[in-house]
Scaffold this active site. Structure first.
Site, PDB file in Angstrom:
ATOM      1  N   MET A  46     -11.401  -5.739   5.872  1.00  0.00           N
ATOM      2  CA  MET A  46     -10.836  -4.997   6.507  1.00  0.00           C
ATOM      3  C   MET A  46     -10.129  -5.617   7.772  1.00  0.00           C
ATOM      4  O   MET A  46     -11.342  -5.873   8.286  1.00  0.00           O
ATOM      5  CB  MET A  46     -11.397  -3.214   7.197  1.00  0.00           C
ATOM      6  CG  MET A  46     -11.771  -2.691   4.891  1.00  0.00           C
ATOM      7  SD  MET A  46     -10.349  -1.962   4.160  1.00  0.00           S
ATOM      8  CE  MET A  46      -9.044  -1.591   5.659  1.00  0.00           C
ATOM      9  N   MET A  61     -11.557   3.994  -0.545  1.00  0.00           N
ATOM     10  CA  MET A  61     -12.444   4.824   0.370  1.00  0.00           C
ATOM     11  C   MET A  61     -13.884   6.058   0.185  1.00  0.00           C
ATOM     12  O   MET A  61     -13.111   7.513   1.005  1.00  0.00           O
ATOM     13  CB  MET A  61     -12.033   4.865   1.890  1.00  0.00           C
ATOM     14  CG  MET A  61     -11.578   4.084   1.683  1.00  0.00           C
ATOM     15  SD  MET A  61      -9.848   3.155   3.209  1.00  0.00           S
ATOM     16  CE  MET A  61      -8.323   3.831   1.543  1.00  0.00           C
ATOM     17  N   SER A  65       0.748  -1.333  -0.045  1.00  0.00           N
ATOM     18  CA  SER A  65      -0.190   0.133   0.232  1.00  0.00           C
ATOM     19  C   SER A  65       0.923   0.901  -0.275  1.00  0.00           C
ATOM     20  O   SER A  65       1.732   1.319   1.015  1.00  0.00           O
ATOM     21  CB  SER A  65      -1.104   0.177   1.099  1.00  0.00           C
ATOM     22  OG  SER A  65      -1.213   1.659   1.563  1.00  0.00           O
ATOM     23  N   ASP A  72      -6.625  -6.606   4.427  1.00  0.00           N
ATOM     24  CA  ASP A  72      -6.018  -5.196   4.400  1.00  0.00           C
ATOM     25  C   ASP A  72      -5.823  -4.579   5.805  1.00  0.00           C
ATOM     26  O   ASP A  72      -7.154  -4.261   6.269  1.00  0.00           O
ATOM     27  CB  ASP A  72      -6.924  -4.100   3.458  1.00  0.00           C
ATOM     28  CG  ASP A  72      -6.101  -3.077   3.346  1.00  0.00           C
ATOM     29  OD1 ASP A  72      -5.158  -2.244   3.779  1.00  0.00           O
ATOM     30  OD2 ASP A  72      -6.872  -1.638   2.594  1.00  0.00           O
ATOM     31  N   HIS A 127      -7.950   0.728  -4.170  1.00  0.00           N
ATOM     32  CA  HIS A 127      -9.367   1.152  -2.656  1.00  0.00           C
ATOM     33  C   HIS A 127      -9.872   1.701  -2.703  1.00  0.00           C
ATOM     34  O   HIS A 127      -9.260   2.968  -1.588  1.00  0.00           O
ATOM     35  CB  HIS A 127      -8.380   0.732  -1.354  1.00  0.00           C
ATOM     36  CG  HIS A 127      -8.980  -0.177  -0.565  1.00  0.00           C
ATOM     37  ND1 HIS A 127      -8.472   0.119   0.926  1.00  0.00           N
ATOM     38  CD2 HIS A 127     -10.584   0.600   0.010  1.00  0.00           C
ATOM     39  CE1 HIS A 127      -9.639   0.294   1.785  1.00  0.00           C
ATOM     40  NE2 HIS A 127     -10.461   0.086   1.145  1.00  0.00           N
ATOM     41  N   MET A 156      -8.716   8.135  -0.053  1.00  0.00           N
ATOM     42  CA  MET A 156      -9.278   8.720   0.757  1.00  0.00           C
ATOM     43  C   MET A 156      -9.897   9.926   0.731  1.00  0.00           C
ATOM     44  O   MET A 156      -9.418  11.062   0.192  1.00  0.00           O
ATOM     45  CB  MET A 156      -8.793   8.501   1.955  1.00  0.00           C
ATOM     46  CG  MET A 156      -8.242   7.237   2.546  1.00  0.00           C
ATOM     47  SD  MET A 156      -7.113   7.045   4.093  1.00  0.00           S
ATOM     48  CE  MET A 156      -6.892   5.995   3.659  1.00  0.00           C
ATOM     49  N   HIS A 196      -1.362  -1.493  -4.356  1.00  0.00           N
ATOM     50  CA  HIS A 196      -2.276  -1.017  -3.623  1.00  0.00           C
ATOM     51  C   HIS A 196      -2.706   0.587  -3.406  1.00  0.00           C
ATOM     52  O   HIS A 196      -1.810   0.976  -2.672  1.00  0.00           O
ATOM     53  CB  HIS A 196      -2.896  -1.866  -2.247  1.00  0.00           C
ATOM     54  CG  HIS A 196      -3.626  -1.226  -1.768  1.00  0.00           C
ATOM     55  ND1 HIS A 196      -4.798  -2.257  -2.078  1.00  0.00           N
ATOM     56  CD2 HIS A 196      -4.531  -0.861  -0.774  1.00  0.00           C
ATOM     57  CE1 HIS A 196      -6.064  -1.521  -1.191  1.00  0.00           C
ATOM     58  NE2 HIS A 196      -5.559  -1.185  -0.260  1.00  0.00           N
ATOM     59  N   ASP A 227      -4.690   3.923  -2.176  1.00  0.00           N
ATOM     60  CA  ASP A 227      -5.513   4.091  -0.813  1.00  0.00           C
ATOM     61  C   ASP A 227      -6.349   5.638  -1.265  1.00  0.00           C
ATOM     62  O   ASP A 227      -5.602   6.402  -0.991  1.00  0.00           O
ATOM     63  CB  ASP A 227      -5.393   3.422   0.354  1.00  0.00           C
ATOM     64  CG  ASP A 227      -5.050   2.776   1.253  1.00  0.00           C
ATOM     65  OD1 ASP A 227      -5.819   1.820   0.376  1.00  0.00           O
ATOM     66  OD2 ASP A 227      -4.279   1.736   1.486  1.00  0.00           O
TER      67      ASP A 227
HETATM   68  C1  DX5 Z   1      -6.112   1.757   5.862  1.00  0.00           C
HETATM   69  C2  DX5 Z   1      -5.618   1.563   4.385  1.00  0.00           C
HETATM   70  C3  DX5 Z   1      -4.379  -0.213   3.941  1.00  0.00           C
HETATM   71  C4  DX5 Z   1      -3.543   0.698   4.750  1.00  0.00           C
HETATM   72  C5  DX5 Z   1      -2.618  -0.252   5.466  1.00  0.00           C
HETATM   73  O1  DX5 Z   1      -6.950   2.321   5.540  1.00  0.00           O
HETATM   74  O2  DX5 Z   1      -6.435   0.679   3.799  1.00  0.00           O
HETATM   75  O3  DX5 Z   1      -4.614   0.128   2.860  1.00  0.00           O
HETATM   76  O4  DX5 Z   1      -2.711   1.318   3.681  1.00  0.00           O
HETATM   77  O5  DX5 Z   1      -1.795   0.508   5.837  1.00  0.00           O
HETATM   78  P1  DX5 Z   1      -0.614  -1.716   7.316  1.00  0.00           P
HETATM   79  O6  DX5 Z   1      -0.847  -2.295   6.219  1.00  0.00           O
HETATM   80  O7  DX5 Z   1      -0.213  -0.470   7.494  1.00  0.00           O
HETATM   81  O8  DX5 Z   1      -2.369  -1.290   8.571  1.00  0.00           O
HETATM   82 ZN    ZN Z   2      -6.319   0.013   1.357  1.00  0.00          ZN
END
Ligand code: DX5
Ligand code: ZN
Length: 233
Positions: A140, A71, A11, A182, A69, A40, A36, A38
């Site tokens: 998650m 969010m 990620s 994740d 991903h 947000m 990956h 993310d």
């Molecule tokens: C959290 C993200 C993850 C995050 C995971 O909301 O969706 O992808 O980057 O990070 P680690 O591996 O540090 O938990």
């Molecule tokens: Zn993620």
């Protein structure tokens, strides 16, 4: 399962954003299977990250799949933008859209693989009537919004339940749906997670936070450690 069938997806949330292209190239050279990504929005989750422009910017750095991903809420407006920016896989949270089936169709129509993401308290039943539109299910193992959190142990039992649903579907349809996890994944727990039926592993802080910045082999070392653990499964 053959170790090569397991997917390791760093990620980039935990990467150094000042040299993102280099970070992406380095984890790929060190054996990462997917990137990956993310997204947000400070609305669906309490943090703000990156969007289609950054996806487009890293696309030339690699040919491996970019696993977006989402969010964000709502999701439909932004899906075609990510497809155009070079995303290969797009997942979203069922609570973040009014029409789950429509959003999944939109992802496929945009030429990407699609999937649903389940928060720790989100019931797996959300997948029941859309299995034919799923390429991946993402569980998650932390509450979404931040990297570096601890793996929630109850996710293992949930992974076994999800695996059973996906196996039953594969038996009936002949089509395999991936099960991704994740949050809080590291070399100490990845084998146990794989034994619960997971076959794709996101790791942010465990990979990008490994070793010393001055060590050019650090991603190679940690991805190697994750693979060694998977080889024991
Ligand atoms: C959290 C993200 C993850 C995050 C995971 O909301 O969706 O992808 O980057 O990070 P680690 O591996 O540090 O938990
Ligand atoms: Zn993620």
């Amino acid at each position: 399962m053959h170790p090569k069938d397991f997917v390791i997806a760093p990620s980039i949330l935990s990467a150094n954003f000042a040299k993102l292209g280099e970070e992406v190239a380095n984890v790929i050279a060190s054996g990462a299977d997917w990137i990956h990504f993310d997204v947000m929005d400070n609305h669906y989750v309490p943090n703000l990250t990156i969007g289609p422009l950054v996806c487009e910017a890293i696309r030339p750095c690699t040919t491996v799949p970019i696993d977006v991903h989402l969010m964000v809420k709502p999701v439909d407006r932004i899906i075609p933008d990510f497809a155009e920016a070079g995303a290969n896989i797009i997942t979203f949270h069922p609570e973040a859209t009014e029409h789950v089936d429509r959003s999944l169709s939109l992802i496929r129509d945009s030429g990407c693989q699609g999937g649903l993401v389940f928060n720790p308290a989100t019931p797996l039943e959300f997948m029941d009537h859309v299995m034919d539109k799923l390429d991946i299910v993402l569980l998650m193992s932390v509450n979404p919004g931040f990297g570096g959190q601890r793996f929630i142990p109850g996710t293992l039992a949930k992974a076994r339940l999800a695996r059973a649903k996906l196996d039953a579907y594969e038996k009936a349809s002949g089509r395999r749906i991936r099960l991704e996890i994740d949050g809080g994944v590291n070399p100490a727990n990845i084998a146990e997670i794989a034994r619960a039926g997971v076959d794709a592993f996101v790791a942010g802080s465990a990979i990008f936070g490994a070793g010393k910045d001055s060590d050019p082999q650090r991603y190679n070392t940690v991805i190697g450690a994750l693979r060694n653990e998977l080889a024991k499964v």
